[in-house]
Scaffold this active site. Structure first.
Site, PDB file in Angstrom:
ATOM      1  N   ARG A 161      -6.595  12.167   5.146  1.00  0.00           N
ATOM      2  CA  ARG A 161      -5.231  11.927   5.617  1.00  0.00           C
ATOM      3  C   ARG A 161      -4.928  12.853   6.794  1.00  0.00           C
ATOM      4  O   ARG A 161      -4.232  13.856   6.662  1.00  0.00           O
ATOM      5  CB  ARG A 161      -4.248  12.133   4.461  1.00  0.00           C
ATOM      6  CG  ARG A 161      -4.370  11.104   3.338  1.00  0.00           C
ATOM      7  CD  ARG A 161      -3.991   9.728   3.853  1.00  0.00           C
ATOM      8  NE  ARG A 161      -4.107   8.677   2.863  1.00  0.00           N
ATOM      9  CZ  ARG A 161      -3.116   8.274   2.058  1.00  0.00           C
ATOM     10  NH1 ARG A 161      -1.959   8.899   2.080  1.00  0.00           N
ATOM     11  NH2 ARG A 161      -3.303   7.288   1.215  1.00  0.00           N
ATOM     12  N   GLN A 166      -5.180   7.652  10.839  1.00  0.00           N
ATOM     13  CA  GLN A 166      -4.116   6.786  10.335  1.00  0.00           C
ATOM     14  C   GLN A 166      -4.410   5.315  10.543  1.00  0.00           C
ATOM     15  O   GLN A 166      -4.110   4.472   9.689  1.00  0.00           O
ATOM     16  CB  GLN A 166      -2.784   7.157  10.996  1.00  0.00           C
ATOM     17  CG  GLN A 166      -2.213   8.485  10.506  1.00  0.00           C
ATOM     18  CD  GLN A 166      -0.908   8.830  11.184  1.00  0.00           C
ATOM     19  OE1 GLN A 166      -0.485   8.171  12.136  1.00  0.00           O
ATOM     20  NE2 GLN A 166      -0.252   9.877  10.716  1.00  0.00           N
ATOM     21  N   ASP A 199      -6.818   3.896   7.711  1.00  0.00           N
ATOM     22  CA  ASP A 199      -6.453   4.197   6.324  1.00  0.00           C
ATOM     23  C   ASP A 199      -6.121   2.912   5.554  1.00  0.00           C
ATOM     24  O   ASP A 199      -5.012   2.386   5.658  1.00  0.00           O
ATOM     25  CB  ASP A 199      -5.267   5.157   6.321  1.00  0.00           C
ATOM     26  CG  ASP A 199      -4.907   5.659   4.933  1.00  0.00           C
ATOM     27  OD1 ASP A 199      -5.457   5.139   3.941  1.00  0.00           O
ATOM     28  OD2 ASP A 199      -4.081   6.580   4.843  1.00  0.00           O
ATOM     29  N   SER A 254      -3.063   3.112   3.036  1.00  0.00           N
ATOM     30  CA  SER A 254      -1.723   2.990   3.618  1.00  0.00           C
ATOM     31  C   SER A 254      -1.425   1.566   4.055  1.00  0.00           C
ATOM     32  O   SER A 254      -0.338   1.035   3.789  1.00  0.00           O
ATOM     33  CB  SER A 254      -1.583   3.941   4.808  1.00  0.00           C
ATOM     34  OG  SER A 254      -1.591   5.288   4.391  1.00  0.00           O
ATOM     35  N   TYR A 290       1.952  18.075  -0.570  1.00  0.00           N
ATOM     36  CA  TYR A 290       1.703  17.538  -1.905  1.00  0.00           C
ATOM     37  C   TYR A 290       2.695  18.126  -2.911  1.00  0.00           C
ATOM     38  O   TYR A 290       3.228  19.217  -2.718  1.00  0.00           O
ATOM     39  CB  TYR A 290       0.269  17.846  -2.345  1.00  0.00           C
ATOM     40  CG  TYR A 290      -0.769  17.146  -1.511  1.00  0.00           C
ATOM     41  CD1 TYR A 290      -1.120  15.828  -1.778  1.00  0.00           C
ATOM     42  CD2 TYR A 290      -1.378  17.790  -0.439  1.00  0.00           C
ATOM     43  CE1 TYR A 290      -2.064  15.169  -1.001  1.00  0.00           C
ATOM     44  CE2 TYR A 290      -2.324  17.142   0.352  1.00  0.00           C
ATOM     45  CZ  TYR A 290      -2.664  15.838   0.051  1.00  0.00           C
ATOM     46  OH  TYR A 290      -3.587  15.183   0.829  1.00  0.00           O
TER      47      TYR A 290
END
Length: 387
Positions: A128, A133, A136, A139, A236
């Site tokens: 990530r 991006q 991915d 996602s 996170y």
């Protein structure tokens, strides 16, 4: 450099790992693209569309895979005993396999890829980071899942979503709670708002409050000092104290009573999905209300959900547990997935030599490569030392 694209044979899968657009792009880089006949039919892409983009149409999987340097798939290849054909045995030794390989669920597959001499890349392990991006798959597919979850909920819900002023009276808008504000959750919030619902959302990460509110939703959480410190520097969630968990559970239980639709999205890679909506909470919900459990295939965020079923509880709550939700928007899901694969591979494709030149020390390669030269190489799946 031959790229093979196969029919997806696992039950319920309608997606395909290449689009006419990505075929054209691969061709421009000097690749030969071979698509197994019928690969795109369930995502509204006929063979002719691939042929018009420059692909060769192969009559079967064996023909498509013969001499292939790169194999593109949505799901892991079938092995002996899993389906009508053993796809893995048809992949040439030394070929590069790029797909969603679910290594945490199918660790036996890693040994099989190594034994077959395949360089296997699990795209769901993509780091990530900013430059990844566009590659991915989690996602891109989660975004469409969040959208589809709201559409599926609206289809089951026996009332209208928006407020309506009619000559016969006013129809109140539906109340929607989204639990988990990741990619799927944010798209669910946006979709429910577009349909006119009153939307609220909850997440254990403080940073998501602003995201929820920017989409017009109301953020639900116990706002104390512990919550303010509930996120790591990397973004996170931290594990919360039992005291905080109890307070948050009480707030959630009180909130769920008032909802018409609840959409749960919480997943933890390699682990069972956390329980967000308990049986006791379901028992307090109104007849006709709907829960859509996007985590049902990993054990579910609600213990009453069942994979591939719509469960109706004794108090009239509909619990939707559709399998493979991205496949329910197969056209767009395929297009997005195909772009993810192209964006990952294209930097390693040498247009002059027309060969694949993988930089084995690249962090994207290190993060996704499961097997190479007959060995399991990914750090997360190394054999544990004997104690």
């Amino acid at each position: 450099m031959k790229i093979a694209v196969l029919v997806e044979r696992r039950p319920g899968e309608k997606r395909v790992a290449a689009s006419p657009e990505t075929v054209k792009k691969f061709k421009s880089l000097g690749a030969e693209v071979v698509v197994e006949t019928g690969a795109g039919l369930q995502s509204s892409t006929p063979d002719q569309a691939y042929a018009d983009a420059g692909a060769t149409i192969a009559p079967d999987a064996a023909s498509a895979l013969s001499g292939a340097d790169i194999v593109l798939k949505i799901n892991r290849p079938l092995r002996a005993g899993e389906g009508a054909i053993d796809e893995l045995s048809l992949i040439p030794r030394g070929a590069v396999l790029v797909a969603g390989l679910t290594p945490y669920v199918d660790q036996e597959g890693l040994s099989a890829y190594a034994a077959a001499g395949i360089q296997a890349f699990a795209m769901e392990l993509m780091p990530r980071i900013s430059r990844a991006q566009s590659m991915d798959i989690l996602s891109s597919q989660a975004s469409l899942s969040g959208y589809r979850a709201v559409i599926d909920a609206a289809a089951v819900f026996s009332r209208a979503m928006p407020m309506m002023m009619t000559a016969a009276g006013t129809i109140a808008p539906a109340r929607v709670l989204v639990m988990g504000v990741g990619v799927a959750g944010l798209q669910a919030i946006a979709t429910a708002k577009r349909l006119g619902a009153i939307v609220s959302a909850t997440d254990v990460r403080p940073a998501t409050k602003e995201q929820v509110e920017s989409l017009g939703g109301t953020f639900i959480a116990v706002m104390d000092e512990e919550f303010a410190q509930a996120q790591t520097a990397g973004g996170y969630a931290k594990e919360m104290s039992p005291e905080y968990q109890a307070k948050q559970a009480a707030l959630t239980a009180e909130t769920i009573k008032k909802q018409d639709i609840v959409i749960t999205t919480a997943l933890i890679p390699g682990r069972k999905a956390p329980t967000l909506v308990t049986e006791e909470m379901v028992a307090t919900m109104k007849p006709g209300s709907v829960i859509v459990d996007l985590a049902v295939e990993q054990g579910g965020n609600c213990p009453l959900s069942r994979v591939g079923e719509i469960v109706v509880t004794p108090n009239g709550v509909n619990i939707v547990g559709h399998a493979n939700v991205p496949s329910r928007t197969a056209v767009d899901s395929s297009s997005q997935f195909a772009k993810n694969l192209f964006n990952f591979l294209s930097p390693f494709m040498n247009k002059e030599t027309k060969k694949l030149d993988i930089k084995w020390d690249d962090e994207l390669v290190v993060g996704t490569l499961l097997t190479k030269d007959g060995s399991i190489v990914h750090a997360n799946f190394q054999p544990k030392p004997a104690s």
